[in-house]
Design an enzyme around this catalytic site. Structure first.
Site, PDB file in Angstrom:
ATOM      1  N   GLU A 113       0.848  -1.207   0.000  1.00  0.00           N
ATOM      2  CA  GLU A 113       0.000   0.000   0.000  1.00  0.00           C
ATOM      3  C   GLU A 113       0.873   1.243   0.000  1.00  0.00           C
ATOM      4  O   GLU A 113       2.055   1.168   0.309  1.00  0.00           O
ATOM      5  CB  GLU A 113      -0.839   0.048   1.300  1.00  0.00           C
ATOM      6  CG  GLU A 113      -1.738  -1.121   1.495  1.00  0.00           C
ATOM      7  CD  GLU A 113      -2.211  -1.224   2.943  1.00  0.00           C
ATOM      8  OE1 GLU A 113      -2.055  -0.261   3.709  1.00  0.00           O
ATOM      9  OE2 GLU A 113      -2.749  -2.291   3.283  1.00  0.00           O
ATOM     10  N   LYS A 115       2.320   4.562   1.630  1.00  0.00           N
ATOM     11  CA  LYS A 115       2.540   5.030   2.999  1.00  0.00           C
ATOM     12  C   LYS A 115       2.202   6.523   3.035  1.00  0.00           C
ATOM     13  O   LYS A 115       2.942   7.360   2.512  1.00  0.00           O
ATOM     14  CB  LYS A 115       3.981   4.794   3.421  1.00  0.00           C
ATOM     15  CG  LYS A 115       4.244   5.168   4.868  1.00  0.00           C
ATOM     16  CD  LYS A 115       5.631   4.713   5.281  1.00  0.00           C
ATOM     17  CE  LYS A 115       5.883   4.883   6.757  1.00  0.00           C
ATOM     18  NZ  LYS A 115       5.586   6.190   7.293  1.00  0.00           N
ATOM     19  N   ASP A 117       1.672  10.242   4.266  1.00  0.00           N
ATOM     20  CA  ASP A 117       2.514  11.053   5.138  1.00  0.00           C
ATOM     21  C   ASP A 117       1.656  12.080   5.871  1.00  0.00           C
ATOM     22  O   ASP A 117       1.481  13.209   5.433  1.00  0.00           O
ATOM     23  CB  ASP A 117       3.572  11.761   4.283  1.00  0.00           C
ATOM     24  CG  ASP A 117       4.684  12.315   5.137  1.00  0.00           C
ATOM     25  OD1 ASP A 117       4.720  12.004   6.340  1.00  0.00           O
ATOM     26  OD2 ASP A 117       5.512  13.066   4.605  1.00  0.00           O
ATOM     27  N   TYR A 225      -6.352   2.351   6.710  1.00  0.00           N
ATOM     28  CA  TYR A 225      -5.498   1.279   6.193  1.00  0.00           C
ATOM     29  C   TYR A 225      -5.344   0.067   7.104  1.00  0.00           C
ATOM     30  O   TYR A 225      -4.613  -0.853   6.796  1.00  0.00           O
ATOM     31  CB  TYR A 225      -4.115   1.818   5.827  1.00  0.00           C
ATOM     32  CG  TYR A 225      -3.479   2.700   6.887  1.00  0.00           C
ATOM     33  CD1 TYR A 225      -3.191   2.212   8.152  1.00  0.00           C
ATOM     34  CD2 TYR A 225      -3.165   4.018   6.584  1.00  0.00           C
ATOM     35  CE1 TYR A 225      -2.611   3.017   9.111  1.00  0.00           C
ATOM     36  CE2 TYR A 225      -2.576   4.838   7.543  1.00  0.00           C
ATOM     37  CZ  TYR A 225      -2.301   4.332   8.807  1.00  0.00           C
ATOM     38  OH  TYR A 225      -1.722   5.128   9.755  1.00  0.00           O
ATOM     39  N   LYS A 312      10.847   3.278   2.543  1.00  0.00           N
ATOM     40  CA  LYS A 312      10.759   4.739   2.431  1.00  0.00           C
ATOM     41  C   LYS A 312      11.429   5.232   1.155  1.00  0.00           C
ATOM     42  O   LYS A 312      12.553   4.815   0.823  1.00  0.00           O
ATOM     43  CB  LYS A 312      11.465   5.386   3.633  1.00  0.00           C
ATOM     44  CG  LYS A 312      10.803   5.062   4.955  1.00  0.00           C
ATOM     45  CD  LYS A 312       9.909   6.176   5.426  1.00  0.00           C
ATOM     46  CE  LYS A 312      10.730   7.220   6.136  1.00  0.00           C
ATOM     47  NZ  LYS A 312       9.863   8.169   6.857  1.00  0.00           N
ATOM     48  N   CYS A 406      25.647  43.714  10.241  1.00  0.00           N
ATOM     49  CA  CYS A 406      24.485  43.756   9.360  1.00  0.00           C
ATOM     50  C   CYS A 406      24.921  44.174   7.952  1.00  0.00           C
ATOM     51  O   CYS A 406      25.646  45.164   7.799  1.00  0.00           O
ATOM     52  CB  CYS A 406      23.469  44.753   9.911  1.00  0.00           C
ATOM     53  SG  CYS A 406      22.094  45.028   8.791  1.00  0.00           S
ATOM     54  N   CYS A 409      23.424  47.895   7.452  1.00  0.00           N
ATOM     55  CA  CYS A 409      23.731  49.084   8.248  1.00  0.00           C
ATOM     56  C   CYS A 409      24.982  48.915   9.102  1.00  0.00           C
ATOM     57  O   CYS A 409      25.304  49.796   9.909  1.00  0.00           O
ATOM     58  CB  CYS A 409      22.533  49.446   9.128  1.00  0.00           C
ATOM     59  SG  CYS A 409      22.310  48.288  10.487  1.00  0.00           S
ATOM     60  N   CYS A 424      19.931  41.874  13.512  1.00  0.00           N
ATOM     61  CA  CYS A 424      20.483  43.213  13.539  1.00  0.00           C
ATOM     62  C   CYS A 424      19.653  43.987  14.566  1.00  0.00           C
ATOM     63  O   CYS A 424      18.445  44.144  14.404  1.00  0.00           O
ATOM     64  CB  CYS A 424      20.361  43.865  12.164  1.00  0.00           C
ATOM     65  SG  CYS A 424      20.653  45.634  12.252  1.00  0.00           S
ATOM     66  N   CYS A 430      18.113  50.719  10.706  1.00  0.00           N
ATOM     67  CA  CYS A 430      18.499  49.783   9.639  1.00  0.00           C
ATOM     68  C   CYS A 430      17.436  49.829   8.526  1.00  0.00           C
ATOM     69  O   CYS A 430      16.280  49.462   8.749  1.00  0.00           O
ATOM     70  CB  CYS A 430      18.618  48.386  10.236  1.00  0.00           C
ATOM     71  SG  CYS A 430      19.024  47.121   9.034  1.00  0.00           S
TER      72      CYS A 430
END
Ligand code: IVH
Length: 684
Positions: A113, A115, A117, A225, A312, A406, A409, A424, A430
């Protein structure tokens, strides 16, 4: 209709609605229109309102969910909810098969079957009625999420057909189809809420929500299932699934009986091909021993059954070169590294950029510029770099140095304890942070000043006219007239110039002025408090009624509000602990913005405006336009946008447009002030 008649009509309606739910959601083959369906449902709801004791918890009307907040109670699983051991190659599947044959000498048939998720769920039915839905939890006990599960239309509340045991459990996976997932994330992005990383996280968050009406809106789905024993009237797993399908459960069509490893492998390959086009996520194939007697002989280990195993799939992956890394500064000051890649095809799209998340991940991966890297799309929105081909590393590869300052700035970056992101801290100096906050403030769901859209904010900022959102309300015509900006049109590549002329400037100022009447909840959202999206802001406004009450609320008082967790509460507390934010609010208050809401505002209801068609125009002193609109509705009136002969009156504030005024006068339609209106609905 007397009670007996109501009872039999409720039964009829219930059966009919259940039948339509089944044809619509499970067979995707509706036999009546949505309107006809709604009529049936409305009739049922009306009867249930009239005779509350006839309302069954299994009524299809309960599928739309209720507002009640509840803590989930814990339920012991009657059979522990085990997980599956994983394999990643056909050799490992062969080894599993060999282990089975050590225990069972006769022939073994397998069922393969998909699987799914999502999140595992156990559904219990008694006499054909869904009585309980429990999450996996720790495998021994889980959360009772029955009310939420009842909002999933492919899960039957009443079973069809016959032959089901009087009491039994069926297990399956709840998941969010891709269409629901993208819709949900689109809405979250608009509301400035963190998007879910993938459909599985979204499904697991959704099923544990306290408000089942919200769960209903998420449009979850479910495949079943497995029917755990012991006393099932079936010899094989395959038969049990066929029977379950006939009782109304959604069972996948992709199920194969296989006798050899080769057949199993063919099924795996078929599904691997197919999965790219599926409307939901799967992450592998589950292989189960079909014969239930053989399953019992094989039994379980502490963690997983010996009679089943998961194969998997590998996440889709591509190899490409890392060309450079950009560092982006967001509205909150967080600095995010983004990889620029040599374009590569991955799961159907060309990938040029990938997330590098943060400094920790960069050093954990030891990724360098010039490296060949693996990119994956494991369900996430933005592809990510998951590994490095160190064997292909060129001699001149350059380690990535996370910035210390940053990029915009030059302020030294800081990192809060326990957080992986660097920030920052220069909030007020800034540029991308300031511009980001201004853009957020004027955005549609916030103050909705669209006359400042399309880069106009940037012009104001670049010319030194605004450095925070309160500056917007001090702008004057003479500040704006004649401002200019040249830019390169990305479409044509040509240079273009925008300049502010009289009409445009008037329009901008009008938009800013009108925004003063925006409701408190949206003003709160517009402030851009971290993690306080549109919904959170609304909840805070409705709960506390004023900015002062929010400012003074303790952590406990904040987390008492529905949907406000610790992270949000901390961020709110931090925001109000800063003097600069309090000063900003004071200035905005002085500019006439709404920082409170009448606590009784949502509770009043009446019929004073029944049959009246009302146009609201202008700026008001006590309530925002949105609030007045809600009041009109709460008192049974109808809001309309434009004045016509049918308009009953215009609720007129200050600065009502002259055209509108003229039109109202020429049609003889009365203009009513805010005070008169409030008196009319008995709110004075
Ligand atoms: S059978 C005791 N069949 O995968 C074994 N599980 O990683 C019962 N899952 O716990 C599970 N699709 O949540 C089974 N077709 C499928 C499945 C499936 C997804 C989930 C389930 C399980 C987990 C193990």
């Amino acid at each position: 209709m007397n009670k007996e008649e109501a009872k039999s009509r409720i039964r009829e309606l219930t059966d009919e609605i259940n039948r339509h739910n089944y044809t619509y959601y499970s067979l995707s083959n509706p036999v009546i229109s949505d309107q006809e369906f709604d009529l049936l449902l409305k009739e049922l709801e009306a009867l249930e309102r009239e005779y509350p004791d006839l309302l069954s918890p299994n009524s299809p009307s309960q599928r739309v969910g209720g507002e009640v907040a509840r803590e989930f109670s814990q339920v012991l699983h009657s059979n522990p909810m085990l997980s599956l051991s994983n394999t990643y190659s056909i050799e490992e599947v062969e080894e599993w098969e060999a282990r089975i044959h050590k225990i069972i000498s006769e022939e073994v048939e397998y069922v393969c079957e998909m699987k799914f998720d999502g999140v595992a769920i156990g559904l219990t039915y008694q006499q054909g009625l869904l009585i309980q839905a429990v999450t996996r939890g720790d495998g021994i006990q889980g959360d009772d999420v029955t009310a939420n599960v009842k909002t999933i239309h492919t899960i039957p509340i009443h079973l069809k057909g016959s032959g089901y045991p009087d009491l039994f459990e069926i297990r399956g996976e709840i998941f969010l189809p891709h269409s629901s997932f993208s819709r949900l994330n689109r809405i979250r992005a608009e509301e400035e809420e963190e998007p879910f990383a993938n459909p599985r996280n979204a499904a697991s968050g959704s099923i544990k929500m306290q408000n089942s009406a919200e769960v209903a809106r998420r449009r979850l789905d479910c495949y079943l299932y497995y029917l755990p024993g012991p006393d099932l009237p079936f010899a094989t797993h395959y038969e049990s699934l066929q029977a379950a399908r006939s009782w109304g459960f959604q069972i996948s069509e992709y199920i194969a009986k296989c006798s050899t490893i080769l057949e199993i492998f063919e099924f795996i390959q078929e599904i691997d091909e197919l999965r790219k086009g599926l409307p939901f996520d799967i992450d592998g194939v589950v292989i189960k021993v079909n014969n239930i007697r053989q399953q019992e002989i094989l039994g379980n280990t502490a963690k997983s059954p010996r009679w089943a195993i998961a194969y998997k799939f590998k996440a889709e992956q591509a190899e490409t070169r890392l060309l450079s890394v950009d560092f982006q500064v967001g509205r909150t000051g967080a600095v995010t590294p983004v990889a620029n890649l040599e374009p590569v095809l991955l799961a159907g799209t060309v990938v040029k950029r990938a997330s590098l998340h943060n400094a920790d991940i960069i050093s954990a991966l030891d990724v360098r510029i010039g490296d060949t890297v693996y990119v994956e799309k494991g369900g996430e929105i933005i592809p990510k770099i998951t590994g490095v081909r160190t064997d292909l590393r060129p001699a001149d590869s350059v380690p990535i140095k996370f910035l210390e300052r940053c990029p915009e700035c030059s302020t030294p970056l800081v990192r809060a304890e326990g957080e992986s992101a660097w920030y920052c801290p220069n909030r007020t100096g800034c540029p991308p942070q300031i511009k980001g906050r201004l853009e957020h403030f004027i955005s549609r769901k916030a103050m909705n000043i669209d006359s400042l859209g399309e880069g106009k904010i940037e012009i104001l900022y670049d010319n030194g006219l605004v450095s925070d959102v309160a500056d917007l309300y001090d702008l004057k015509q003479e500040d704006l007239l004649g401002l200019e900006k040249t830019y390169v049109d990305p479409a044509s590549g040509k240079e273009r110039k925008v300049s502010f002329k009289e009409k445009g400037v008037a329009n901008i100022l009008k938009g800013i002025d009108a925004s003063r009447s925006t409701g408190f909840d949206r003003v709160l959202f517009a402030l851009g408090i971290r993690f306080a999206g549109e919904t959170v802001a609304r909840k805070l406004a409705q709960h506390f009624h004023s900015v002062e009450a929010i400012r003074d609320a303790s952590m406990e008082e904040l987390t008492d509000v529905e949907e406000i967790g610790e992270k949000i509460a901390e961020s709110v507390t931090e925001f109000f602990s800063k003097q600069e934010n309090l000063d900003l609010i004071e200035r905005l208050k002085n500019s006439g913005l709404n920082f409170s809401v009448d606590p009784d505002f949502f509770r009043y209801k009446g019929t004073e405006l029944e049959g009246k068609s009302i146009v609201i125009s202008g700026v008001f002193s006590r309530f925002s336009r949105d609030e007045l609109k809600k009041m009109v509705e709460a008192h049974s009136g109808k809001n309309t946008g434009s004045i016509s002969a049918r308009t009953s009156f215009v609720l007129a504030g200050e600065n009502m447009g002259p055209e509108k005024k003229k039109k109202a006068e020429s049609l003889g339609i009365p203009l009513i002030s805010e005070e008169e209106f409030l008196r009319m609905i008995d709110r004075e």
